[in-house]
Each structure stands twice: as structure tokens, then as C-alpha cells.
Design an enzyme around this catalytic site. Sequence first.
Site, PDB file in Angstrom:
ATOM      1  N   LYS A 127       0.821  -1.221   0.000  1.00 49.66           N
ATOM      2  CA  LYS A 127       0.000   0.000   0.000  1.00 49.66           C
ATOM      3  C   LYS A 127       0.851   1.266   0.000  1.00 49.66           C
ATOM      4  O   LYS A 127       0.410   2.328   0.443  1.00 49.66           O
ATOM      5  CB  LYS A 127      -0.965   0.018   1.193  1.00 49.66           C
ATOM      6  CG  LYS A 127      -1.847  -1.205   1.319  1.00 49.66           C
ATOM      7  CD  LYS A 127      -2.566  -1.537   0.033  1.00 49.66           C
ATOM      8  CE  LYS A 127      -3.575  -0.487  -0.397  1.00 49.66           C
ATOM      9  NZ  LYS A 127      -4.253  -0.854  -1.673  1.00 49.66           N
ATOM     10  N   GLY A 128       2.061   1.148  -0.540  1.00 45.01           N
ATOM     11  CA  GLY A 128       2.932   2.322  -0.632  1.00 45.01           C
ATOM     12  C   GLY A 128       2.919   2.938  -2.018  1.00 45.01           C
ATOM     13  O   GLY A 128       3.240   4.104  -2.198  1.00 45.01           O
ATOM     14  N   GLY A 129       2.570   2.120  -3.037  1.00 39.37           N
ATOM     15  CA  GLY A 129       2.584   2.584  -4.419  1.00 39.37           C
ATOM     16  C   GLY A 129       3.427   1.711  -5.316  1.00 39.37           C
ATOM     17  O   GLY A 129       3.865   2.142  -6.374  1.00 39.37           O
ATOM     18  N   THR A 130       3.659   0.459  -4.908  1.00 43.97           N
ATOM     19  CA  THR A 130       4.540  -0.425  -5.668  1.00 43.97           C
ATOM     20  C   THR A 130       3.950  -0.803  -7.028  1.00 43.97           C
ATOM     21  O   THR A 130       4.675  -0.916  -8.013  1.00 43.97           O
ATOM     22  CB  THR A 130       4.854  -1.715  -4.881  1.00 43.97           C
ATOM     23  OG1 THR A 130       3.622  -2.391  -4.563  1.00 43.97           O
ATOM     24  CG2 THR A 130       5.585  -1.391  -3.592  1.00 43.97           C
ATOM     25  N   ARG A 131       2.642  -1.005  -7.090  1.00 50.69           N
ATOM     26  CA  ARG A 131       2.025  -1.357  -8.373  1.00 50.69           C
ATOM     27  C   ARG A 131       2.154  -0.209  -9.364  1.00 50.69           C
ATOM     28  O   ARG A 131       2.467  -0.406 -10.532  1.00 50.69           O
ATOM     29  CB  ARG A 131       0.550  -1.737  -8.160  1.00 50.69           C
ATOM     30  CG  ARG A 131      -0.284  -1.898  -9.435  1.00 50.69           C
ATOM     31  CD  ARG A 131       0.268  -2.880 -10.428  1.00 50.69           C
ATOM     32  NE  ARG A 131       0.555  -4.194  -9.872  1.00 50.69           N
ATOM     33  CZ  ARG A 131       1.071  -5.180 -10.559  1.00 50.69           C
ATOM     34  NH1 ARG A 131       1.385  -5.019 -11.837  1.00 50.69           N
ATOM     35  NH2 ARG A 131       1.330  -6.344  -9.995  1.00 50.69           N
ATOM     36  N   GLY A 334      -7.221   3.687  -5.148  1.00 52.16           N
ATOM     37  CA  GLY A 334      -7.851   4.979  -4.878  1.00 52.16           C
ATOM     38  C   GLY A 334      -9.168   4.863  -4.126  1.00 52.16           C
ATOM     39  O   GLY A 334     -10.067   5.677  -4.313  1.00 52.16           O
ATOM     40  N   HIS A 337     -11.072   6.257   2.043  1.00 45.84           N
ATOM     41  CA  HIS A 337     -10.764   5.752   3.379  1.00 45.84           C
ATOM     42  C   HIS A 337     -11.914   6.036   4.345  1.00 45.84           C
ATOM     43  O   HIS A 337     -12.599   7.055   4.212  1.00 45.84           O
ATOM     44  CB  HIS A 337      -9.484   6.414   3.915  1.00 45.84           C
ATOM     45  CG  HIS A 337      -8.247   5.968   3.208  1.00 45.84           C
ATOM     46  ND1 HIS A 337      -6.991   6.443   3.532  1.00 45.84           N
ATOM     47  CD2 HIS A 337      -8.054   5.084   2.193  1.00 45.84           C
ATOM     48  CE1 HIS A 337      -6.097   5.878   2.742  1.00 45.84           C
ATOM     49  NE2 HIS A 337      -6.719   5.053   1.925  1.00 45.84           N
TER      50      HIS A 337
END
Length: 370
Positions: A127-131, A334, A337
Site C-alpha cells: 500500500k505504498g505505491g509499488t504497483r 484509490g 478511506h
Amino acid sequence: MEYSLILQNLHVVPSSHVKNKLFLFCIMLSLWGYMIYCCVGYCSTVPNLAHGSVSRHHNAADTDNTESSLGASRDLLNNENDLDGKGEEWDEIRGEVKALDDNAMSGFLNESESKKLPQAIIIGVKKGGTRALLEFLRLHPDIRAVGAEPHFFDRNYDKGLEWYRELMPTSSDGQMTMEKTPSYYVTKDVPARIHTMSKDTKLIVVVRDPVTRAISDYTQTRSKKPDIPSFESLTFKNLSAGLIDTTWSAVQIGMYAKHLERWLQYFPMEQLLFVSGERLISDPAGEMARVQDFLGLRRVVTEKHFHFNPAKGFPCLKRPEGNSKPHCLGKTKGRTHPNIDPEVVQRLRDFYKPFNNKFYRMTGHDFGWD
């Protein structure tokens, strides 16, 4: 009598000639069949392979990442292994099929290509932005990356390096092979295992405000398991005492400095690049310039490749030479939350502050989370 001899000659002579032709025809047919099998048959098997990989991710959901630096994780949310819902599962498979399909055809046209062990790995964090980073990198012509997460060093290590190599796409001598598995960063045995494979491996870690990351982690799981306990109850061992439960992996992953200490026992800081997940959204071209420099690549992926999508809140990809519609990440990215009690958020910020400060000092970069 003459008629009989003619028939005999017609039977014997053409028969030998036909047999030769049939023999040659069978050889040609076999060769063409083999070529078609290599070009098409191999590619047609990819969805099953990719789906098998996805299935393994789900089946091992409760056993992965139990050996982090802080011991066993109380992972009620299966944080380390589940793919991000069916939408992301399809994105993973589709990306893998496209990559391997391209690889099979290019390998057929260029016999100098081969499968290599990765020279660079995106090791975290979830959930850091790896994808997003992987998709951005795949625009570069000198990058060949496997789409689905192999989980070799944390879950499939006993299968051996040759098994791992076979998962990789084919690449030429001038290209770099990569993979990404976010759980590597927080799994105890992984640094030593990657070092054993190659001490020169370049490592990339995408990091994000640990509080926001934990909420995003929880949001992902709640979308699949609506009946899970509240974020607040999972965060604290004792709510009234304000004691944070560090055995919950959503909290544990964000203790970046603790995990980095283990990696520095095997790799120098020069071989690790820490990418800002926030900047990957606000300034993708700038962050990609850092990544390409770190990997020793030409700066091919630039601002012309990005289009910001205000509805999703992050950049989408576009090919500058065409007028095609920008490609955005799947609908599972996206998510909105949930509203978290501000007091809980502040307590988490206070908890992470010393870890963040230590992480800033270790990396020489202030990510501004405080």
C-alpha cells in the site's frame, strides 16, 4: 499382358515417389507445428500459470510474513498475501499475460534473448505505491518486469533459483529484469536470501506516511471482509491505556527504520532507493527520474507519459506518440478511506514519530510525514 505390366509400373513407381513426398510433407508439418506451438501454444498457457500464482497468494494468506523483525504478526486481515480484490487480481493476470505474450513473440524473433534472474527488485512496501511504480517502469524499453508478484524469497524459496528464473520474462543483454513483491521488505529471511542470489541486486522501496498506509491497508481488507473489527480496536492492545498493538501487521509494516536495520546488514545504502509514495502521485515524472538514474537507465519515462486523473486522485499513463485514452490503475486503487477517530490518528502519529525520525536519519531524506 501389356496392360498388366503398365498397371504394375503405375503401382510401383509412383508409390515410391509419393512416399518420399509424404515423408517430406510430414517433416515440414512437424516443423510448422512446433513453431506454432512455441509462438501460440506457450502464450495460451499463461493465464493458467498466472491464475495459479494468484491462487497461491490466496491459499497462503494466513502463513506469510510471520517472521518479521518483531516476531509473529497478529494478521487478522491477511495483510501480506491477499491480492487487492478481484479487480487487482485481473489487473495482475492481464499484465502478466500481455508481458509474457510479448516476451514469447520477441524471443521467437530474437534468439539472443533469454530469461535472467532479476537485477533489481521492488521489495516494498504494501500500500505504498509499488504497483504504480512497476507500471511506470514498464514503459521503459530497457525494463522487462514480471507482472504478478512471485513471492519467491518469502514463500517459494524452496523451489530454487531455476524455478524463479523461469517466472521472469525474456530479455536481451541491454535490458534489465525486475520483479516486485512488497512483503519482502518486512520478512526476516529475505535480505540474506537476495544477497545469496546476488550481492549486487538493486533494491527499491516505495514508502508512504505510515499512518495513511495503515488506514489504506485496513480499507483494502474491509472492502473484502466488511465484518472485521474497527480500525481503532485493531490498532490498540488497550484502548484506554493507549498501548499500540505492534503485532498487527498494518501497524508493524510502517516501522520502516526497524526493518531497514536488517537490510543494512547485507546491503550498503547505495544499493537501496527509497521512493516517496506521495511524490509518486504529486510529481511522478520527478520521482521516476530518480528511479531511472538509480537503475542506470536513460530518462525515457518523463512528464509526457502522465495524465492526472482527479476522480481517482493519482496519475494515469499515456503514450506520448498516440492519442489513445490514458491507462489508469484498476478500480481497486484509490478507495475512499473510512473516517478514523482523530485522537486515534494522533496517537498513531506520536507512536511513529521516533521511527520516522530514525528512518530520515538512516536514509538521509526527510519525507515530511510529521
